[in-house]
Design a protein around this motif. Structure first.
Motif, PDB file in Angstrom:
ATOM      1  N   ALA A 125       0.806  -1.215   0.000  1.00 15.84           N
ATOM      2  CA  ALA A 125       0.000   0.000   0.000  1.00 15.84           C
ATOM      3  C   ALA A 125       0.842   1.269   0.000  1.00 15.84           C
ATOM      4  O   ALA A 125       0.425   2.294  -0.548  1.00 15.84           O
ATOM      5  CB  ALA A 125      -0.925   0.004   1.217  1.00 15.84           C
ATOM      6  N   LEU A 126       2.026   1.239   0.600  1.00 13.33           N
ATOM      7  CA  LEU A 126       2.797   2.464   0.801  1.00 13.33           C
ATOM      8  C   LEU A 126       4.012   2.608  -0.119  1.00 13.33           C
ATOM      9  O   LEU A 126       4.517   3.715  -0.297  1.00 13.33           O
ATOM     10  CB  LEU A 126       3.282   2.546   2.257  1.00 13.33           C
ATOM     11  N   GLU A 127       4.477   1.520  -0.701  1.00 13.16           N
ATOM     12  CA  GLU A 127       5.693   1.611  -1.506  1.00 13.16           C
ATOM     13  C   GLU A 127       5.429   2.315  -2.827  1.00 13.16           C
ATOM     14  O   GLU A 127       4.416   2.097  -3.479  1.00 13.16           O
ATOM     15  CB  GLU A 127       6.271   0.217  -1.755  1.00 13.16           C
ATOM     16  N   THR A 128       6.358   3.195  -3.208  1.00 16.37           N
ATOM     17  CA  THR A 128       6.271   3.889  -4.491  1.00 16.37           C
ATOM     18  C   THR A 128       7.577   3.675  -5.249  1.00 16.37           C
ATOM     19  O   THR A 128       8.454   2.935  -4.802  1.00 16.37           O
ATOM     20  CB  THR A 128       6.044   5.399  -4.296  1.00 16.37           C
ATOM     21  N   ASP A 129       7.726   4.361  -6.369  1.00 22.52           N
ATOM     22  CA  ASP A 129       8.962   4.213  -7.143  1.00 22.52           C
ATOM     23  C   ASP A 129      10.158   4.860  -6.453  1.00 22.52           C
ATOM     24  O   ASP A 129      11.308   4.614  -6.826  1.00 22.52           O
ATOM     25  CB  ASP A 129       8.780   4.804  -8.545  1.00 22.52           C
ATOM     26  N   THR A 130       9.912   5.678  -5.425  1.00 27.96           N
ATOM     27  CA  THR A 130      11.025   6.298  -4.695  1.00 27.96           C
ATOM     28  C   THR A 130      11.020   5.972  -3.204  1.00 27.96           C
ATOM     29  O   THR A 130      12.002   6.233  -2.507  1.00 27.96           O
ATOM     30  CB  THR A 130      10.991   7.837  -4.839  1.00 27.96           C
ATOM     31  N   PHE A 131       9.943   5.418  -2.695  1.00 27.56           N
ATOM     32  CA  PHE A 131       9.816   5.103  -1.271  1.00 27.56           C
ATOM     33  C   PHE A 131       9.885   3.593  -1.130  1.00 27.56           C
ATOM     34  O   PHE A 131       8.922   2.885  -1.414  1.00 27.56           O
ATOM     35  CB  PHE A 131       8.490   5.644  -0.736  1.00 27.56           C
ATOM     36  N   HIS A 132      11.047   3.091  -0.709  1.00 26.79           N
ATOM     37  CA  HIS A 132      11.346   1.665  -0.710  1.00 26.79           C
ATOM     38  C   HIS A 132      11.241   1.111   0.707  1.00 26.79           C
ATOM     39  O   HIS A 132      11.764   1.696   1.658  1.00 26.79           O
ATOM     40  CB  HIS A 132      12.740   1.424  -1.277  1.00 26.79           C
ATOM     41  N   ILE A 133      10.587  -0.035   0.851  1.00 20.34           N
ATOM     42  CA  ILE A 133      10.242  -0.560   2.179  1.00 20.34           C
ATOM     43  C   ILE A 133      10.769  -1.977   2.370  1.00 20.34           C
ATOM     44  O   ILE A 133      10.488  -2.874   1.567  1.00 20.34           O
ATOM     45  CB  ILE A 133       8.715  -0.552   2.387  1.00 20.34           C
ATOM     46  N   SER A 134      11.527  -2.171   3.443  1.00 19.40           N
ATOM     47  CA  SER A 134      11.903  -3.508   3.897  1.00 19.40           C
ATOM     48  C   SER A 134      10.949  -3.936   5.004  1.00 19.40           C
ATOM     49  O   SER A 134      10.277  -3.091   5.616  1.00 19.40           O
ATOM     50  CB  SER A 134      13.345  -3.525   4.427  1.00 19.40           C
ATOM     51  N   LEU A 135      10.897  -5.229   5.279  1.00 20.17           N
ATOM     52  CA  LEU A 135       9.984  -5.759   6.284  1.00 20.17           C
ATOM     53  C   LEU A 135      10.749  -6.589   7.305  1.00 20.17           C
ATOM     54  O   LEU A 135      11.674  -7.321   6.956  1.00 20.17           O
ATOM     55  CB  LEU A 135       8.901  -6.629   5.629  1.00 20.17           C
ATOM     56  N   THR A 136      10.349  -6.486   8.570  1.00 21.45           N
ATOM     57  CA  THR A 136      10.993  -7.254   9.633  1.00 21.45           C
ATOM     58  C   THR A 136      10.017  -7.478  10.780  1.00 21.45           C
ATOM     59  O   THR A 136       9.112  -6.664  11.004  1.00 21.45           O
ATOM     60  CB  THR A 136      12.254  -6.538  10.157  1.00 21.45           C
ATOM     61  N   ARG A 137      10.236  -8.569  11.506  1.00 15.01           N
ATOM     62  CA  ARG A 137       9.468  -8.809  12.733  1.00 15.01           C
ATOM     63  C   ARG A 137      10.199  -8.271  13.968  1.00 15.01           C
ATOM     64  O   ARG A 137       9.695  -8.369  15.082  1.00 15.01           O
ATOM     65  CB  ARG A 137       9.199 -10.314  12.900  1.00 15.01           C
ATOM     66  N   ASP A 138      11.372  -7.699  13.757  1.00 14.11           N
ATOM     67  CA  ASP A 138      12.210  -7.226  14.862  1.00 14.11           C
ATOM     68  C   ASP A 138      11.742  -5.838  15.333  1.00 14.11           C
ATOM     69  O   ASP A 138      12.424  -4.835  15.125  1.00 14.11           O
ATOM     70  CB  ASP A 138      13.672  -7.186  14.420  1.00 14.11           C
ATOM     71  N   VAL A 139      10.605  -5.795  16.000  1.00 15.53           N
ATOM     72  CA  VAL A 139      10.048  -4.515  16.440  1.00 15.53           C
ATOM     73  C   VAL A 139      10.965  -3.836  17.453  1.00 15.53           C
ATOM     74  O   VAL A 139      11.303  -2.649  17.319  1.00 15.53           O
ATOM     75  CB  VAL A 139       8.639  -4.704  17.037  1.00 15.53           C
TER      76      VAL A 139
END
Length: 348
Positions: free
Chosen positions: A176-190
């Motif tokens: 929902a939030l990623e764009t061509d310039t806003f890159h998102i990694s994901l982790t469970r390490d809160v």
């Protein structure tokens, strides 16, 4: 797929995330906090033009006041809480305690809460514990990483991470939030990620003090050597603390990236440079009137926690010379020369 995204808080980062969510094609509702009334007034009156960032929101962003937050969240696929450290308890009491438990929440607030035993917990952990005490089970997700709000709004390439327990929700939020310039990694390490992006404010303050201090001595010179020495020590102490907190390697690296961007141009740099030049805290904050200075909150909490741990024999305070130096500068309200020799090491 288009989502309904509600952003609560229209400060610098809240506005940036609302613009990102809109650019990604979502229907966005921007909700002001009680302190944002004038901003919401202006956005409604001037066709979505934010008065402080002098930028206009696209047509897929609508606006509402804080007292209408429940209707704004009713159909939300997820909510982004973009409040400052000073609004943490308001967000808990007003929003999280009354929001339907099935609506996912992402926090953009950066900070830690120190407990009596010297441990530090992130705002998501603080909120989850407070809600659990009321019998409410809720997981709080969070977003953090090296990204200044201004450059995010401007469309500069930015890499952040979103953390939380549920893989499917994380993937949905990224989509929902990623764009061509806003890159998102994901982790469970809160805990690791949130600790890293919070304590970087404390250490960025120290590096910025070094920039101000050496620059005042001889403003005609660059002083990159001393700045690098301060940055090295800041990174060294961050890594030591985060490893003790069992943060993942990627969370640590995200934190170091955030340290870099905060030193180069964020609000923390401005107050750190002023303090390094010899100004008192009162003088510095008067010059920066209107700025939210979260770095001051985190340095005091982090230093207090580390001192408590040291008193219990869990850490050696001598391993944190920059942290203790910055804390003492704030306590004494005047800069003194940096403890440069304490930054050296010997692993022979």
């Amino acid at each position: 797929m288009c989502k309904n995204v509600t952003v609560i808080g229209l400060g610098q980062m809240g506005s940036a995330l609302a613009l990102i969510a809109a650019k990604a094609g979502n229907r966005v509702t921007a909700v002001g906090t009680p302190q944002d009334k004038e901003i919401i007034d202006a956005c409604i009156r001037d066709g979505g033009r934010h008065p402080r960032i002098e930028q206009r929101f696209p047509e897929n962003v609508t606006f509402c006041y804080s007292d209408s937050w429940q209707s704004a969240c009713r159909d939300a696929d997820f909510v982004i809480g973009a409040i400052s450290s000073f609004g943490v308890d308001w967000f808990l009491g007003e929003i999280l305690s009354n929001l339907e438990a099935s609506v996912p929440v992402i926090s953009a607030a950066k900070g830690l809460v120190d407990l009596e035993d010297g441990s530090l917990i992130s705002y998501p952990e603080y909120w989850e514990r407070a809600l659990a005490a009321k019998g409410v089970k809720r997981d709080i997700y969070a977003i953090g990483g090296p990204g200044t709000a201004e450059e995010i709004r401007r469309g500069e390439h930015t890499h952040v991470a979103v953390c939380g327990p549920d893989k499917e929700l994380l993937v949905m939020m990224k989509s929902a939030l990623e764009t061509d310039t806003f890159h998102i990694s994901l982790t469970r390490d809160v805990h690791g990620l949130e600790s890293a992006v919070a304590i970087k404010n404390a250490y960025a303050l120290g590096v910025a003090m070094a920039i101000g201090h050496t620059g005042k001595i001889d403003p005609e010179k660059s002083h990159f050597n001393s700045q690098a020495a301060a940055f090295y020590q800041a990174a060294r102490e961050m890594v030591a603390y985060l490893k003790a907190e069992k943060a993942s390697q990627d969370s640590i690296m995200i934190g170091l990236g955030d340290l870099y961007v905060t030193v180069t141009g964020a609000r923390t740099r401005k107050i750190g440079v002023l303090l390094g030049e010899g100004k008192s805290y009162a003088e510095a904050t008067e010059i920066l009137s209107g700025m939210t200075l979260e770095s001051i909150v985190i340095i005091k909490r982090l230093a207090r926690a580390v001192r408590t741990k040291a008193a219990r024999g869990l850490v050696d305070l001598a391993d944190f010379p920059m942290l203790t130096f910055v804390d003492e500068v704030l306590a004494n309200d005047r800069i003194k020369d940096f403890p440069w020799s304490s930054f050296t090491f010997c692993d022979l």
